[in-house]
Design a protein around this motif. Structure first.
Motif, PDB file in Angstrom:
ATOM      1  N   PRO A 237       0.922  -1.276   0.070  1.00 13.05           N
ATOM      2  CA  PRO A 237      -0.065   0.025   0.044  1.00 13.05           C
ATOM      3  C   PRO A 237       0.877   1.318   0.087  1.00 13.05           C
ATOM      4  O   PRO A 237       0.313   2.584  -0.612  1.00 13.05           O
ATOM      5  N   LEU A 238       2.251   1.135   0.464  1.00 12.99           N
ATOM      6  CA  LEU A 238       2.902   2.301   0.771  1.00 12.99           C
ATOM      7  C   LEU A 238       3.595   2.655  -0.657  1.00 12.99           C
ATOM      8  O   LEU A 238       3.398   3.968  -0.998  1.00 12.99           O
TER       9      LEU A 238
ATOM     10  N   CYS B 242       1.802   1.989  -3.487  1.00 19.57           N
ATOM     11  CA  CYS B 242       0.513   2.481  -4.048  1.00 19.57           C
ATOM     12  C   CYS B 242       0.419   4.021  -3.763  1.00 19.57           C
ATOM     13  O   CYS B 242       0.229   4.814  -4.655  1.00 19.57           O
ATOM     14  N   GLU B 243       0.704   4.301  -2.490  1.00 21.08           N
ATOM     15  CA  GLU B 243       0.431   5.753  -1.997  1.00 21.08           C
ATOM     16  C   GLU B 243       1.446   6.784  -2.523  1.00 21.08           C
ATOM     17  O   GLU B 243       0.939   7.877  -3.174  1.00 21.08           O
TER      18      GLU B 243
ATOM     19  N   LEU C  38       0.417   7.251  -6.062  1.00 23.70           N
ATOM     20  CA  LEU C  38      -0.714   8.240  -6.138  1.00 23.70           C
ATOM     21  C   LEU C  38      -0.124   9.741  -5.958  1.00 23.70           C
ATOM     22  O   LEU C  38      -0.729  10.501  -6.682  1.00 23.70           O
ATOM     23  N   ARG C  39       0.716   9.723  -5.012  1.00 14.62           N
ATOM     24  CA  ARG C  39       1.236  11.337  -4.777  1.00 14.62           C
ATOM     25  C   ARG C  39       1.895  11.882  -6.184  1.00 14.62           C
ATOM     26  O   ARG C  39       1.592  13.038  -6.496  1.00 14.62           O
TER      27      ARG C  39
ATOM     28  N   ARG D 130      -0.585  12.497  -8.924  1.00 15.17           N
ATOM     29  CA  ARG D 130      -1.275  13.640  -8.695  1.00 15.17           C
ATOM     30  C   ARG D 130      -0.463  14.890  -8.904  1.00 15.17           C
ATOM     31  O   ARG D 130      -0.957  15.740  -9.604  1.00 15.17           O
ATOM     32  N   SER D 131       0.792  15.152  -8.572  1.00 13.61           N
ATOM     33  CA  SER D 131       1.785  16.254  -8.655  1.00 13.61           C
ATOM     34  C   SER D 131       2.039  16.255 -10.245  1.00 13.61           C
ATOM     35  O   SER D 131       2.114  17.512 -10.514  1.00 13.61           O
TER      36      SER D 131
ATOM     37  N   ARG E  80      -8.578   1.726  -1.011  1.00 12.55           N
ATOM     38  CA  ARG E  80      -8.387   3.244  -1.176  1.00 12.55           C
ATOM     39  C   ARG E  80      -7.651   3.667  -2.351  1.00 12.55           C
ATOM     40  O   ARG E  80      -8.102   4.879  -2.966  1.00 12.55           O
ATOM     41  N   MET E  81      -6.659   2.934  -3.150  1.00  5.60           N
ATOM     42  CA  MET E  81      -6.072   3.284  -4.446  1.00  5.60           C
ATOM     43  C   MET E  81      -7.075   3.407  -5.418  1.00  5.60           C
ATOM     44  O   MET E  81      -7.364   4.289  -6.262  1.00  5.60           O
TER      45      MET E  81
ATOM     46  N   ASN F 164     -10.165   3.810  -5.117  1.00  6.99           N
ATOM     47  CA  ASN F 164     -11.282   5.052  -4.941  1.00  6.99           C
ATOM     48  C   ASN F 164     -10.713   5.916  -5.719  1.00  6.99           C
ATOM     49  O   ASN F 164     -11.201   6.901  -6.560  1.00  6.99           O
ATOM     50  N   HIS F 165      -9.371   6.360  -5.589  1.00 11.37           N
ATOM     51  CA  HIS F 165      -8.636   7.730  -6.266  1.00 11.37           C
ATOM     52  C   HIS F 165      -8.742   7.533  -7.731  1.00 11.37           C
ATOM     53  O   HIS F 165      -8.846   8.320  -8.425  1.00 11.37           O
TER      54      HIS F 165
ATOM     55  N   GLN G 115     -10.833   5.859  -9.512  1.00  4.10           N
ATOM     56  CA  GLN G 115     -12.002   5.834 -10.119  1.00  4.10           C
ATOM     57  C   GLN G 115     -12.399   7.434 -10.269  1.00  4.10           C
ATOM     58  O   GLN G 115     -12.775   7.936 -11.156  1.00  4.10           O
TER      59      GLN G 115
ATOM     60  N   HIS H  92       7.246  16.585  -7.055  1.00  7.31           N
ATOM     61  CA  HIS H  92       6.677  16.111  -5.785  1.00  7.31           C
ATOM     62  C   HIS H  92       8.119  16.101  -5.049  1.00  7.31           C
ATOM     63  O   HIS H  92       9.103  15.662  -5.505  1.00  7.31           O
TER      64      HIS H  92
END
Lengths: 357, 300
Positions: free
Chosen positions: A17-18, A20-21, A24-25, A28-29, A52-53, A55-56, A58, A309
């Protein structure tokens, strides 16, 4: 992020998950989250990722769909405005990817629409657009003169009702720039698309070349990685066709854009593992600057093309972006003109600063 | 583990160093800040919230800090940032905690399109979830705060997160934002109302946040099925008036209050259509909170 775009960390994302996060970050940047979402869906990866990933992803996919809906609507509105006097126009960059349903449209998001019109019809175009609700938002006399006499585009227009921004170009490179490219050759290869009467889009090779010029000569690198990823997708899509590479190199010679193409192929290949054939890389190398200069450009572009980022920046990133911004101005204008421009801009900034204190 | 069970020094250390991870409704939020006013606000209003663990996926990383420069000596300010991106101009430092609330609203409204997001307070009683959409000044937050003090469950005072897949509403039971006279009105209305620091002269006037009820926070993982839509309007000096709305009118009015209806397009329209089949909708003007409570309770 770079690893994801080169297709080398899918396994890791599923269990971690980390990781993945972090993706994501960075995505996004870099304005690339929607693209990550589409690519994950294509690879059947989405449902294996943490909830959670998902959801982002989607959410980001909805943004891209809305963006594309809006750009198609804009294209229609521009066509409607310009059709009154039969002004032909060519969509560029993101707009062209979406309307032409190119691979680079995948999850592509953008904030403005860019069009190209013949230079002799520029005034007419501007008048028609203003009559139809677009307005110039920058009334500074110096900026107006800067755009109108030196640049390859009008000052940005904004639609009063929808708030969308439109950049009207008459060339792909400023007339004052070192590199000269014949825009009439660009027009020759543009083709009509869909149900549009006056709208055309560049063909695949010109899309690539224009994206390369924009990325490696324009100096606005906030979306650098997004644009590099566009190039990567466009190149991958055509890469299996051998004739494509010969044609692309030939077209670069025709348009006098060998140097930006060299940079585009180099950084796509190095950063995103784009499968560019070795002979092609070797051939473009003749347009590379000297060895030392190439190292220096690598130093700058490796930093400037990373996501904006904290996790993908080092102490030199800010400087690298700034130096490339300065370089883009150096490429755009002759030295004397550049000096004049910098003095004017510096003076205005100083006056503004003084007024705010 | 709850925020309230964290020793004060540890809370402040986390805020300063790795950031404080909080589970806020469906989101994991990590907040970094060196500002005292932010730490105090959290201690006072977020005690019942669960902390995230070390290896949790964080949805939104935000920070509140003083911008650098000499200005901090004579007119201190605070900046809100979302993973390094600064969406707003700085505000006076005393508004630090309020800026966390406003900033988080912005982050959710712009990054959670897995929901249709409607600008509305959402409360529940006896299993009936009631959506109170409203433009600023309609009195939705005041009405929401009043009912929540009298035992209604708080799902949100600011936004209804309607799932695009199930149509259920996901709670984000954060502190209720009250403005100007509403602060005193609620304090007089109920002795249960625990208010945070009162901040004057913000863009919205005087602002304070009310602590969300413990029970509502405990149930923040439990979505609800909407059953009632009421457009409240505070009108002084008139008898309460409840007018039924047709589904079509209600749909358009809810769409007007949505943050991301245009992003979701057809999907958004379908979600709203589905919402209208589940809910009765009313326009409701009221002048006293007691009357309003009575009327709303008669509808469920």
């Amino acid at each position: 992020m770079l690893q994801f775009l080169s297709g080398s960390i899918e396994e890791q994302l599923i269990d971690d998950p980390l990781a993945c996060e972090l993706l994501l970050r960075q995505a996004r940047s870099a304005n690339l989250l929607s693209r990550v979402a589409v690519l994950c869906a294509e690879k059947n990866l989405t449902l294996q990722l943490p909830r959670r990933m998902q959801n982002h992803l989607q959410s980001a996919q909805a943004v891209a769909v809305a963006n594309h809906r809006s750009v198609k609507w804009e294209a229609k509105q521009i066509e409607l405005a310009l059709s009154a006097e039969k002004v032909p126009f060519c969509l560029l960059k993101g707009g062209a990817y979406v309307v032409g349903e190119s691979v680079a449209a995948k999850g592509r998001v953008f904030s403005d629409v860019d069009i190209l019109v013949p230079k002799e019809l520029l005034e007419k175009t501007e008048r028609l657009l203003i009559e139809n609700g677009w307005m110039c938002t920058n009334f500074d006399p110096y900026d107006q003169r800067y755009y109108r006499s030196w640049m390859h585009e009008l000052p940005p227009l904004q639609h009063m009702g929808r708030g969308t921004t439109l950049d009207v170009h008459h060339a792909i490179i400023p007339p004052t720039a070192r590199i000269k490219s014949d825009i009439s050759k660009f027009w020759e290869c543009a083709h009509k698309v869909g149900e549009y009467q006056h709208l055309s889009i560049p063909d695949d090779q010109d899309l690539i070349l224009h994206s390369a010029v924009h990325l490696f000569c324009d100096g606005e690198l906030e979306n650098g990685l997004r644009d590099l990823s566009d190039l990567d997708l466009l190149l991958r899509d055509c890469s299996t066709d051998e004739a494509f590479w010969t044609d692309l190199l030939g077209r670069a010679v025709e348009l006098n854009l060998e140097k930006p193409l060299f940079y585009a192929l180099r950084y796509c290949h190095v950063l995103l593992k784009t499968p560019v054939p070795v002979p092609v890389l070797t051939r473009t190398l003749q347009h590379s600057p000297g060895k030392l200069m190439r190292r220096w450009m690598d130093f700058l572009f490796f930093r400037a093309l990373a996501p904006d980022h904290v996790s993908s920046s080092d102490r030199w990133t800010g400087l690298a972006r700034w130096m490339l911004f300065v370089r883009s101005h150096w490429l755009k204008m002759p030295p004397l003109q550049l000096a004049q421009h910098l003095v004017r801009k510096g003076y205005k900034r100083w006056m503004k600063y003084k007024a705010s204190v | 583990m709850k925020l309230s069970s964290l020793p004060q020094a540890e809370l402040r250390r986390r805020l300063r160093e790795e950031g404080l991870g909080l589970s806020i409704g469906p989101f994991h939020v990590n907040l970094k800040s060196r500002l005292n006013i932010v730490a105090e606000g959290l201690e006072h209003l977020y005690g019942a919230f669960t902390l995230t663990s070390d290896n949790d996926f964080i949805d939104f990383r935000v920070a509140l800090d003083s911008p650098p420069g000499l200005r901090s000596c004579f007119r201190p300010q605070v900046n809100f940032s979302f993973d390094g991106f600064v969406p707003f101009k700085p505000l006076p430092k005393v508004q630090g905690f309020a800026m966390f609330e406003w900033g988080l609203n912005w982050v959710i409204a712009n990054n959670a399109h897995q929901y249709l997001i409607v600008h509305a307070a959402v409360i529940e009683r006896n299993g009936v979830v009631c959506v109170l959409p409203g433009t600023p000044g309609s009195g939705k937050s005041t009405l929401c705060a009043a009912l929540v003090c009298k035992g209604w469950r708080l799902l949100s005072d600011e936004m209804a997160l309607i799932s695009t897949t199930t149509g259920d509403i996901y709670p984000v039971p954060r502190p209720v934002s009250l403005k100007n006279q509403s602060i005193e009105i609620i304090q007089q209305f109920s002795s249960n109302a625990m208010m945070g620091e009162v901040v004057m002269d913000t863009a919205k006037g005087t602002v304070s946040h009310m602590r969300p009820p413990h029970l509502s926070v405990e149930q923040s993982e439990k979505p609800g099925t909407p059953g009632l839509i009421v457009f409240p309007k505070y009108t002084a000096g008139e008898a309460p008036c409840l007018t039924s709305l047709t589904r079509a009118t209600a749909l358009l009015k809810v769409a007007e209050n949505s943050f991301n209806y245009s992003v979701l397009g057809l999907q958004g329209f379908k979600v709203l259509g589905d919402l209208m089949t589940k809910c009765d909708s009313y326009e409701f003007s009221y002048q006293s909170l007691d009357e309003a409570k009575e009327t709303l309770e008669s509808l469920i």
